[in-house]
Design a protein around this motif. Structure first.
Motif, PDB file in Angstrom:
ATOM      1  N   GLU B 293      10.906  46.423  59.036  1.00 14.04           N
ATOM      2  CA  GLU B 293      10.216  46.251  57.745  1.00 14.04           C
ATOM      3  C   GLU B 293      10.890  45.200  56.886  1.00 14.04           C
ATOM      4  O   GLU B 293      10.257  44.567  56.043  1.00 14.04           O
ATOM      5  N   ALA B 294      12.190  45.000  57.111  1.00 11.97           N
ATOM      6  CA  ALA B 294      12.901  43.956  56.372  1.00 11.97           C
ATOM      7  C   ALA B 294      12.709  42.583  57.016  1.00 11.97           C
ATOM      8  O   ALA B 294      13.230  41.590  56.519  1.00 11.97           O
ATOM      9  N   GLY B 295      11.968  42.529  58.144  1.00 10.34           N
ATOM     10  CA  GLY B 295      11.647  41.242  58.752  1.00 10.34           C
ATOM     11  C   GLY B 295      12.602  40.782  59.836  1.00 10.34           C
ATOM     12  O   GLY B 295      12.509  39.648  60.313  1.00 10.34           O
ATOM     13  N   TYR B 296      13.525  41.657  60.272  1.00 12.24           N
ATOM     14  CA  TYR B 296      14.525  41.247  61.268  1.00 12.24           C
ATOM     15  C   TYR B 296      14.380  41.979  62.605  1.00 12.24           C
ATOM     16  O   TYR B 296      15.311  41.992  63.416  1.00 12.24           O
ATOM     17  N   GLY B 297      13.229  42.615  62.823  1.00 12.32           N
ATOM     18  CA  GLY B 297      13.057  43.451  64.008  1.00 12.32           C
ATOM     19  C   GLY B 297      13.366  42.739  65.308  1.00 12.32           C
ATOM     20  O   GLY B 297      13.961  43.318  66.220  1.00 12.32           O
ATOM     21  N   GLU B 298      12.989  41.486  65.415  1.00 11.68           N
ATOM     22  CA  GLU B 298      13.204  40.800  66.701  1.00 11.68           C
ATOM     23  C   GLU B 298      14.680  40.496  66.960  1.00 11.68           C
ATOM     24  O   GLU B 298      15.059  40.140  68.075  1.00 11.68           O
ATOM     25  N   TRP B 299      15.528  40.670  65.965  1.00 11.38           N
ATOM     26  CA  TRP B 299      16.960  40.399  66.145  1.00 11.38           C
ATOM     27  C   TRP B 299      17.796  41.672  66.308  1.00 11.38           C
ATOM     28  O   TRP B 299      19.019  41.626  66.290  1.00 11.38           O
ATOM     29  N   PHE B 300      17.102  42.791  66.453  1.00  9.22           N
ATOM     30  CA  PHE B 300      17.806  44.057  66.757  1.00  9.22           C
ATOM     31  C   PHE B 300      17.517  44.332  68.233  1.00  9.22           C
ATOM     32  O   PHE B 300      16.539  44.974  68.577  1.00  9.22           O
ATOM     33  N   ILE B 301      18.371  43.803  69.094  1.00  5.21           N
ATOM     34  CA  ILE B 301      17.996  43.657  70.509  1.00  5.21           C
ATOM     35  C   ILE B 301      18.607  44.718  71.410  1.00  5.21           C
ATOM     36  O   ILE B 301      18.671  44.538  72.622  1.00  5.21           O
ATOM     37  N   HIS B 302      19.075  45.826  70.874  1.00  3.99           N
ATOM     38  CA  HIS B 302      19.568  46.901  71.735  1.00  3.99           C
ATOM     39  C   HIS B 302      19.156  48.251  71.155  1.00  3.99           C
ATOM     40  O   HIS B 302      18.683  48.332  70.031  1.00  3.99           O
ATOM     41  N   ARG B 303      19.355  49.293  71.972  1.00  5.40           N
ATOM     42  CA  ARG B 303      19.067  50.655  71.525  1.00  5.40           C
ATOM     43  C   ARG B 303      19.998  51.024  70.362  1.00  5.40           C
ATOM     44  O   ARG B 303      21.025  50.383  70.140  1.00  5.40           O
ATOM     45  N   THR B 304      19.675  52.138  69.713  1.00  5.37           N
ATOM     46  CA  THR B 304      20.437  52.508  68.517  1.00  5.37           C
ATOM     47  C   THR B 304      21.717  53.269  68.848  1.00  5.37           C
ATOM     48  O   THR B 304      22.646  53.267  68.038  1.00  5.37           O
ATOM     49  N   GLY B 305      21.795  53.904  70.023  1.00  8.90           N
ATOM     50  CA  GLY B 305      23.028  54.641  70.285  1.00  8.90           C
ATOM     51  C   GLY B 305      23.118  55.238  71.664  1.00  8.90           C
ATOM     52  O   GLY B 305      22.161  55.191  72.443  1.00  8.90           O
ATOM     53  N   HIS B 306      24.298  55.798  71.931  1.00  6.14           N
ATOM     54  CA  HIS B 306      24.608  56.402  73.225  1.00  6.14           C
ATOM     55  C   HIS B 306      25.525  57.583  72.998  1.00  6.14           C
ATOM     56  O   HIS B 306      26.293  57.608  72.025  1.00  6.14           O
ATOM     57  N   GLY B 307      25.465  58.532  73.912  1.00  5.21           N
ATOM     58  CA  GLY B 307      26.375  59.669  73.847  1.00  5.21           C
ATOM     59  C   GLY B 307      27.812  59.252  74.096  1.00  5.21           C
ATOM     60  O   GLY B 307      28.093  58.144  74.568  1.00  5.21           O
ATOM     61  N   ILE B 308      28.728  60.168  73.788  1.00  4.45           N
ATOM     62  CA  ILE B 308      30.162  59.918  73.978  1.00  4.45           C
ATOM     63  C   ILE B 308      30.848  61.241  74.273  1.00  4.45           C
ATOM     64  O   ILE B 308      30.408  62.293  73.795  1.00  4.45           O
TER      65      ILE B 308
END
Lengths: 373, 373
Positions: B293-308
């Motif tokens: 929504e802030a206009g940068y979607g195409e530059w967020f090129i990985h998933r949001t997280g992983h387990g640890i």
């Protein structure tokens, strides 16, 4: 020793072509390679971490090699020495990477698969392409990396000479009264001093610990009268060293001398059996025969040797059942041993390469039982 | 922070029973585990090297766990904390280890297989037991290690707090005029200073290097005016840390501030969305929505997280398509980022655990854009 020239994109391209051609000759549709020693040997690409995200090199006879990489690792892959010879494709988190490579593989035939590929990825490919068959490279193309070219041989000889220099110095340090871990740290330092960029193992097996051939090094304080197995190696300019000598703290008794003589004789006999065309298992048999005839056969509890190259364990294996004939350029260990549980162990190991005339050792330190202090 | 008590043989026995029961509940005949994080979590056994020789843990509901090991590695395996709960069997070089385990597996049903098992071994089992089916643990029992017990949570919290202490000190070192590698070495030293026994990654991505989310650290000399992504972690008492902060050398310009605010807002929104029952993909969507929504979607090129847990990358994954609902005790990263190629990158990452009431951060340093010198 001067530094060898770096492998070029052309070197990697030639290896990839050789692999695709060998696959065709073996009746395979191609070769699939995940991160690990095969990938670094074929492309020069060594990802910073091996993860659940699929990276896969696809080699097919007569077609350009393709490297499928996670989008966020693409810049690193593009920096690899072999990258100019590759067609690079990427996938993003949320995509199905197995579906992404499927069109490149077709739905017929068998692919060779690098041994160290994660089961996660193999099962993903099998699920996506149920008609395809897969075979481990060790089974399908076991000799892919086994025959070394002149540049590789020079690196292996350099790694062996450096390990020999490390041995030359380690026999001068104090053993008695120090922990195995302290001598192991000395060995690691010496391997680095003589040019290793990576230390893979520094086994110091003193007294009864020497009878466990997989013992690394521990808290045990070395005693006067101990037999000590020293087995050490790593990578120098990307190629492996691996040598073992057994030393004794102070004057050895009769049994230690006898066992050491038997192992040395077994190692020498196996070395003298090396020549093109001899089956790998024959090298194992020759060493084992000497030890068995001396009455210690049940205490020689491992195979006689393993190949070495960009890893310190790879085909060809000198083991019963391995019919592969030796070929000039192969490099492997000859490392018979006798392990007397709770008492002591003896192992002697050299890396040997096959020449048209027979074997040539890449380790050349004294194989006598050295007395240390 | 005091040292946690070591896990006991009973702890490992309980984990193995839990795994076998979970397999039964999922319709699996059992679980097969080769060396790697699953094996250390289940048994405490971590072989000194992972090799072509088969080591395999066999878990079947209602039966004692069996560990098949190479004969020469048996003494090491017997020294593992979980060994008393295991029935140990061994095989010798020259034996066929797949035939050796076959009688334990029967010829029906499907087994879960640890993700990192070598393809060599999976193919060996498939060849020996063509009727059996196999599924990767990430697919068949993805949540096996995902829900942490109180002892594990305490270790993860301790690792997180130690990483936070490292961050608290790293913002005080000089950045401008030093190479990324130098700051990375500082980070590694700080992780060790605060109790990590293993450093897994110390990313220092300055200026344009920050726009490559997989960049580690290089020769680039950090400049005044650079944005610098710091992403670091490793293992402390066997459990992982992983945190990212983005700092700026000197006063940042308007765009850097804006991008940093968007990432911080996305990270906060995803954190606030954490509660039991919410699907993993929803955490990804919430973070992504803010950035898009802030206009940068195409530059967020990985998933949001992983387990640890005992690894720094494991299920559950916060990624589109992952329907798994969150469960109290799960621990994972929330790490949105924006990467502007050739210019700079921003990422903010905390480890978060799920409680009945919502999320709890295991990293608690300031998420503002810190100015460094």
């Amino acid at each position: 020793m001067t530094d060898p020239a770096a492998f070029t994109s052309d070197d990697y391209a030639a290896r990839m072509t050789r692999a695709a051609d060998a696959a065709a000759a073996a009746g395979l549709a191609g070769v699939l390679v995940a991160p690990g020693p095969d990938l670094s040997w074929l492309t020069g690409y060594r990802p910073t971490a091996i993860t659940e995200r699929l990276t896969l090199l696809i080699l097919r006879p007569g077609k350009a090699p393709v490297l499928m990489v996670p989008a966020l690792e693409r810049p690193d892959a593009e920096a690899a020495a072999g990258a100019p010879a590759l067609e690079m494709r990427d996938w993003r988190d949320g995509d199905n990477p197995y579906a992404g490579v499927a069109p490149l593989l077709g739905n017929r035939g068998a692919f060779g698969m690098s041994d160290t590929t994660w089961a996660l990825h193999l099962l993903g490919l099998q699920r996506t392409l149920p008609e395809l068959r897969f075979t481990a490279l060790t089974d399908g193309l076991p000799m892919l990396r086994a025959v070394k070219d002149a540049h590789e041989l020079a690196r292996l000889a350099g790694a062996g000479a450096a390990a020999d220099e490390a041995y030359g110095e380690i026999v001068g340090v104090a053993f008695a009264g120090r922990r195995e871990l302290d001598v192991a740290a000395d060995l690691a330092g010496l391997l680095r001093k003589f040019g290793h960029e990576q230390v893979d193992f520094t086994v110091v097996g003193s007294g009864p610990n020497g009878a466990n051939p997989h013992h690394e090094a521990g808290e045990r304080v070395i005693q006067d009268g101990d037999t000590v197995v020293l087995d050490f190696g790593g990578l120098r300019h990307g190629y492996g060293s691996d040598t073992t000598r057994t030393v004794h703290v102070g004057e050895p008794g009769e049994e230690v001398r006898k066992v050491h003589d038997i192992v040395r004789e077994a190692q020498q006999a196996a070395f003298e059996a090396v020549r093109p065309g001899v089956a790998c298992e024959e090298i194992d048999r020759v060493a084992r025969r000497v030890i068995t005839e001396a009455g210690y056969g049940e205490w020689f509890i491992h195979r006689t040797g393993h190949g070495i190259g960009v890893t310190t364990h790879e085909p060809p294996y000198m083991v019963e059942g391995e019919k592969q004939p030796l070929v000039p350029g192969m490099c492997f260990s000859i490392e018979p041993g006798i392990y007397l549980p709770g008492r002591f162990g003896v192992r002697i190991e050299d890396i040997v390469t096959v020449t048209p005339e027979g074997g040539r050792r890449l380790n050349n330190t004294d194989r006598e039982l050295r007395i240390v202090r």
